[in-house]
Write a protein that holds these residues in place. Structure first.
Motif, mmCIF file in Angstrom:
data_model
loop_
_atom_site.group_PDB
_atom_site.id
_atom_site.type_symbol
_atom_site.label_atom_id
_atom_site.label_comp_id
_atom_site.label_asym_id
_atom_site.label_seq_id
_atom_site.Cartn_x
_atom_site.Cartn_y
_atom_site.Cartn_z
ATOM 1 N N HIS A 88 0.649 61.891 36.659
ATOM 2 C CA HIS A 88 1.775 61.991 37.686
ATOM 3 C C HIS A 88 2.484 63.356 37.423
ATOM 4 N N LEU A 89 2.428 63.632 36.358
ATOM 5 C CA LEU A 89 3.088 65.064 36.167
ATOM 6 C C LEU A 89 2.070 66.061 36.513
ATOM 7 N N ASP A 90 0.951 65.924 36.381
ATOM 8 C CA ASP A 90 -0.126 66.604 37.095
ATOM 9 C C ASP A 90 0.013 66.883 38.528
ATOM 10 N N ARG A 91 0.119 65.761 39.420
ATOM 11 C CA ARG A 91 0.326 65.859 40.817
ATOM 12 C C ARG A 91 1.609 66.288 41.122
ATOM 13 N N ALA A 92 2.355 66.290 40.296
ATOM 14 C CA ALA A 92 3.795 67.027 40.548
ATOM 15 C C ALA A 92 3.876 68.172 40.385
ATOM 16 N N GLU A 93 2.794 68.743 39.678
ATOM 17 C CA GLU A 93 2.653 70.171 39.399
ATOM 18 C C GLU A 93 3.766 70.555 38.386
ATOM 19 N N ALA A 94 4.199 69.659 37.449
ATOM 20 C CA ALA A 94 4.875 69.946 36.476
ATOM 21 C C ALA A 94 4.503 70.939 35.483
ATOM 22 N N ARG A 95 5.325 71.951 34.692
ATOM 23 C CA ARG A 95 5.164 72.646 33.839
ATOM 24 C C ARG A 95 4.625 71.771 32.581
ATOM 25 N N GLU A 96 5.195 70.666 32.357
ATOM 26 C CA GLU A 96 4.938 70.026 31.167
ATOM 27 C C GLU A 96 3.644 69.140 31.262
ATOM 28 N N ALA A 97 2.889 69.079 32.465
ATOM 29 C CA ALA A 97 1.530 68.250 32.445
ATOM 30 C C ALA A 97 0.738 68.626 31.210
ATOM 31 N N PRO A 98 0.410 69.875 30.972
ATOM 32 C CA PRO A 98 -0.518 70.107 29.790
ATOM 33 C C PRO A 98 -0.149 69.277 28.561
ATOM 34 N N ARG A 99 1.098 69.488 28.395
ATOM 35 C CA ARG A 99 1.563 68.723 26.991
ATOM 36 C C ARG A 99 1.578 67.372 26.993
ATOM 37 N N ALA A 100 1.722 66.618 28.304
ATOM 38 C CA ALA A 100 1.565 65.409 28.749
ATOM 39 C C ALA A 100 0.194 64.897 28.346
ATOM 40 N N TYR A 101 -0.875 65.747 29.000
ATOM 41 C CA TYR A 101 -2.382 65.462 28.651
ATOM 42 C C TYR A 101 -2.491 65.617 27.325
ATOM 43 N N LEU A 102 -2.214 66.462 26.336
ATOM 44 C CA LEU A 102 -2.114 66.501 25.118
ATOM 45 C C LEU A 102 -1.752 65.017 24.445
ATOM 46 N N ASP A 103 -0.807 64.430 24.821
ATOM 47 C CA ASP A 103 -0.260 63.359 24.058
ATOM 48 C C ASP A 103 -1.134 62.310 24.474
ATOM 49 N N ALA A 104 -1.513 62.078 25.972
ATOM 50 C CA ALA A 104 -2.325 61.058 26.286
ATOM 51 C C ALA A 104 -3.726 61.280 25.680
ATOM 52 N N ALA A 105 -4.183 62.385 25.362
ATOM 53 C CA ALA A 105 -5.429 62.645 24.843
ATOM 54 C C ALA A 105 -5.448 62.092 23.310
ATOM 55 N N LEU A 106 -4.356 62.366 22.672
ATOM 56 C CA LEU A 106 -4.183 62.043 21.308
ATOM 57 C C LEU A 106 -3.980 60.450 21.191
ATOM 58 N N ALA A 107 -3.352 59.798 22.058
ATOM 59 C CA ALA A 107 -3.189 58.251 22.401
ATOM 60 C C ALA A 107 -4.916 57.745 22.229
ATOM 61 N N GLN A 108 -5.618 58.136 23.419
ATOM 62 C CA GLN A 108 -6.940 57.622 23.577
ATOM 63 C C GLN A 108 -7.730 57.959 22.348
ATOM 64 N N ALA A 109 -7.705 59.122 21.438
ATOM 65 C CA ALA A 109 -8.522 59.503 20.378
ATOM 66 C C ALA A 109 -8.101 58.377 19.369
ATOM 67 N N THR A 110 -6.838 58.101 19.185
ATOM 68 C CA THR A 110 -6.355 57.061 18.150
ATOM 69 C C THR A 110 -6.848 55.675 18.622
ATOM 70 N N ALA A 111 -6.994 55.302 20.012
ATOM 71 C CA ALA A 111 -7.558 54.250 20.444
ATOM 72 C C ALA A 111 -8.988 54.084 20.469
ATOM 73 N N LEU A 112 -9.627 55.194 19.615
ATOM 74 C CA LEU A 112 -11.140 55.282 19.658
ATOM 75 C C LEU A 112 -11.781 55.437 20.978
ATOM 76 N N LEU A 113 -11.227 56.099 21.708
ATOM 77 C CA LEU A 113 -11.960 56.366 23.079
ATOM 78 C C LEU A 113 -12.186 57.811 23.094
ATOM 79 N N PRO A 114 -12.931 58.390 22.347
ATOM 80 C CA PRO A 114 -13.099 59.944 22.479
ATOM 81 C C PRO A 114 -13.567 60.447 23.707
ATOM 82 N N GLU A 115 -14.429 59.730 24.525
ATOM 83 C CA GLU A 115 -15.016 60.478 25.748
ATOM 84 C C GLU A 115 -13.551 60.633 26.834
ATOM 85 N N ARG A 116 -12.940 59.610 26.827
ATOM 86 C CA ARG A 116 -11.583 59.600 27.752
ATOM 87 C C ARG A 116 -10.639 60.652 27.046
ATOM 88 N N ALA A 117 -10.505 60.643 25.974
ATOM 89 C CA ALA A 117 -9.749 61.885 25.114
ATOM 90 C C ALA A 117 -10.050 63.236 25.405
#
Length: 172
Positions: A88-117
């Protein structure tokens, strides 16, 4: 109309609680939308009856209103779903979208979903303009590639991170 527009920003499937917050109508129910065959219940959520309905309503929103609703959706998802928050931050063209993707990728990596991360980190890196975000996203990209046995792409990611560093400590 406000509820239908709000729901269109959320996506094809939407939780009623989020639509109530976006539309600022705490007691709203989807009864009228259901009666007019615009949406249908789907478990705890609702679903647009057809993708074209959602797409048409979404297209009717001004860019500013669309961005505002995406930011509000990102806030609502917050800790509930880091992936949807980032999208949603990406679609809003928000400056904080890249950092939010980093947080989401870390969560997916922690959940052992490396392809999604990796997909999330790639999207974040594509958006990143701030050197700190470029470094962080490419360091994670390198780690994920390395862990999956992809040596050359890992080295490439680390080189991008190194080129973006601004501080000596980061270079180390």
């Amino acid at each position: 109309r406000a509820a239908l527009r709000s729901a269109s920003v959320v996506g094809q499937r939407f939780p009623l609680a989020l639509v109530r917050q976006l539309a600022q109508m705490p007691d709203y129910s989807c009864d009228i939308l259901i009666a007019h065959f615009l949406v249908r219940p789907d478990g705890e959520e609702f679903l647009f009856a057809h993708a074209l309905i959602r797409d048409g309503v979404y297209a009717s929103l001004t860019r500013g209103r669309r961005s505002e609703l995406h930011r509000m959706s990102a806030d609502w998802y917050g800790e509930r779903d880091p992936v949807l928050r980032a999208e949603h931050l990406d679609r809003a063209e928000a400056r904080e979208a890249p950092r939010a993707y980093l947080d989401a990728a870390l969560a997916q990596a922690t959940a052992l979903l490396p392809e999604r991360a990796l997909a999330l980190v790639d999207r974040g890196a594509a958006l990143a303009g701030d050197p700190d975000d470029v470094v962080a996203l490419n360091m994670l990209r390198g780690r994920l590639r390395c862990e999956s046995g992809e040596g050359r792409p890992a080295v490439d990611a680390y080189e991008v991170a190194l080129a973006a560093t601004r501080r000596a400590a980061d270079r180390c």
